[in-house]
Design an enzyme around this catalytic site. Structure first.
Site: not given
Ligand code: ARG
Length: 460
Positions: A26, A113, A158-159, A280, A286, A288, A293, A320, A325, A328
């Protein structure tokens, strides 16, 4: 990579498959938590020294090492390694490189965790504060514009059909109120974000004599999470943020839609300055309204992130699971998107150029003061339903003769009711109509000015 080159390789007999290592990592996206990860680690080390698990010298070596790592990261000198999986293990491995065996003691009484749950909360708490500052800048811009346009008359709809005249300032204050509630939701969400998981360790707590209240105080958390299983598992605080963000985006999207309409050749109520528009490549004429938007369009992705997190969480048993993961990227993108859209609006709103004459002439089309005429008749003793019928006939006559009620002669109006006298024009004009709605929450210019004053106090 050999099994023991990871931080958990002891029990493994072969190295992780190269694709699996990449698939489960990650660090490409959670490295943005680095500062809060370091902040949490410093507090954890400080607490461990306080309870005697680390010596003061070990604590200082860890804190100095982490500060040097933070400086490296910020100077772009830190080599993020995918084989080290995530932000936590990248930083810890580098700490051990720098300070040796003491670095390996940092993770005592802690798990990734509770570490990651703490990091996200620290990060989100800061980002909520930043988001609210941008939102409040937008609110200020709306109040300034509403004050300037307190007496500017436009048709209210309204509408999407002309309904009654309103003041432009009043319309802007409706936007302001939406944002007040968005801000309240963020502030309220922050309370539940601001509780500390650290000390829950992997799921059951830890055997070390930790002082969670002390760590919480160091980190500015309002309280500790009461249950270790819940603390490492639930991401409801992130879901709650995305929910508040989705609602705020829905509001920005509605404002965008109105700006797009108002900026069109058909409405011409507002000019959006060139610097907020693009052209454009084929149609030379144009200009825009890209900013509103895009804000309208980006609302979809924040809705998507909310659905994503709800779905991510719904089937997970305690405690957990690696599923988490995946919390995020949706959370980060929801934050980035909301902040960018609020910023675009906060920059653009003070630059909007209202076209007062166009708004006024639009208010004179569509019989916007028909309700005022009915109310006038009621005040002179006609029952409301009869008044409604009489005014309906007057409107039909106006449609035939192509004129607004306010420009008909008294004789013309008296065809429909002989109770109509020449005091009728005081209510049939646009000013008469808006001035008559003179109570808290009404559209009268003096009420708009009073509402702006109250609003300034509310957000002070
Ligand atoms: N990269 C993990 C997460 O974002 C961290 C926690 C991982 N814990 C584990 N026991 N694998 O959740």
């Amino acid at each position: 990579m050999t099994p023991s080159s990871t931080m958990w390789g002891g029990r493994f007999s072969e190295a992780t498959d190269a694709f699996v290592a990449e698939f489960t990592a990650s660090v490409t996206f959670d490295k943005r938590l680095y500062q809060h990860d370091i902040q949490g680690s410093c507090a954890h080390a400080t607490m461990l020294a306080k309870v005697g698990v680390l010596t003061a010298a070990e604590r200082d070596a860890i804190i100095d090492g982490l500060a040097a790592i933070q400086a490296d990261i910020e100077a772009g000198r830190f080599d993020w390694r995918v084989d080290l999986e995530d932000v936590h293990m990248n930083i810890e491995a580098r700490l051990t490189d720098r300070i040796g065996i003491t670095g390996k003691k940092l993770h005592t009484g802690r798990s990734r965790n509770d570490q990651v749950a703490t990091d996200i909360r620290l990060y989100l708490r800061d980002e909520i504060d930043k988001t609210r500052l941008i939102l409040q800048r937008l609110q200020q811009g709306l109040l300034d514009l509403a004050e300037r346009e307190a007496a500017t008359i436009m048709p209210g709809f309204t509408h999407l059909q002309t309904a009654q005249p309103v003041t432009f300032g009043h319309h802007l204050l409706a936007w302001f109120e939406m944002l007040v509630r968005d801000d309240e939701r963020l502030a309220d969400c922050r309370k539940r974000v601001n509780r500390m998981p650290l000390g829950s360790a992997a799921l059951a707590g830890t055997t070390y004599p930790i002082d969670r209240a002390y760590t919480a105080e160091l980190l500015g958390f309002e309280a500790v999470c009461e249950n270790s299983l819940d603390a490492v598992s639930d991401r409801d605080f992130a879901i709650e943020f995305c929910s508040a963000a989705a609602i705020a985006m829905m509001h920005l999207s509605r404002m965008s839609e109105e700006l797009i309409l108002w900026n069109s050749q058909q409405f011409k109520f507002v000019d959006i300055p060139d610097r907020f528009c693009t052209g454009s490549s084929i149609m030379p004429q144009k200009k825009n309204p890209d900013v509103p938007e895009l804000v309208r369009g980006k609302t979809g992705r924040v809705n998507g992130h909310l659905m994503c997190l709800l779905t991510l969480m719904k089937g997970q048993p305690l405690a957990y699971n690696k599923d988490n993961q995946e919390d995020k990227e949706p959370l980060f993108d929801a934050l980035d998107t909301l902040q960018a859209c609020l910023r675009a609006f906060a920059d653009m709103v003070p630059a909007l150029q209202p076209r007062r004459e166009e708004m006024r002439s639009a208010a004179l089309r569509g019989f916007a003061t028909a309700t005022d005429l009915a109310d006038y008749l009621v005040k002179k003793g006609t029952a409301f339903r009869d008044a409604h019928e009489i005014v309906g006939k007057a409107v039909a006559y106006g449609v035939q003769t192509n004129q607004d009620l306010s420009v008909m002669t008294l004789a013309e109006l008296q065809q429909f009711s002989d109770t109509i006298a020449d005091d009728v024009f005081a209510v049939l004009t646009l000013e008469g109509s808006v001035n008559a709605r003179n109570h808290i929450g009404g559209t009268a210019p003096n009420q708009v000015l009073a509402a702006v004053q109250r609003a300034r106090q509310r957000i002070a």
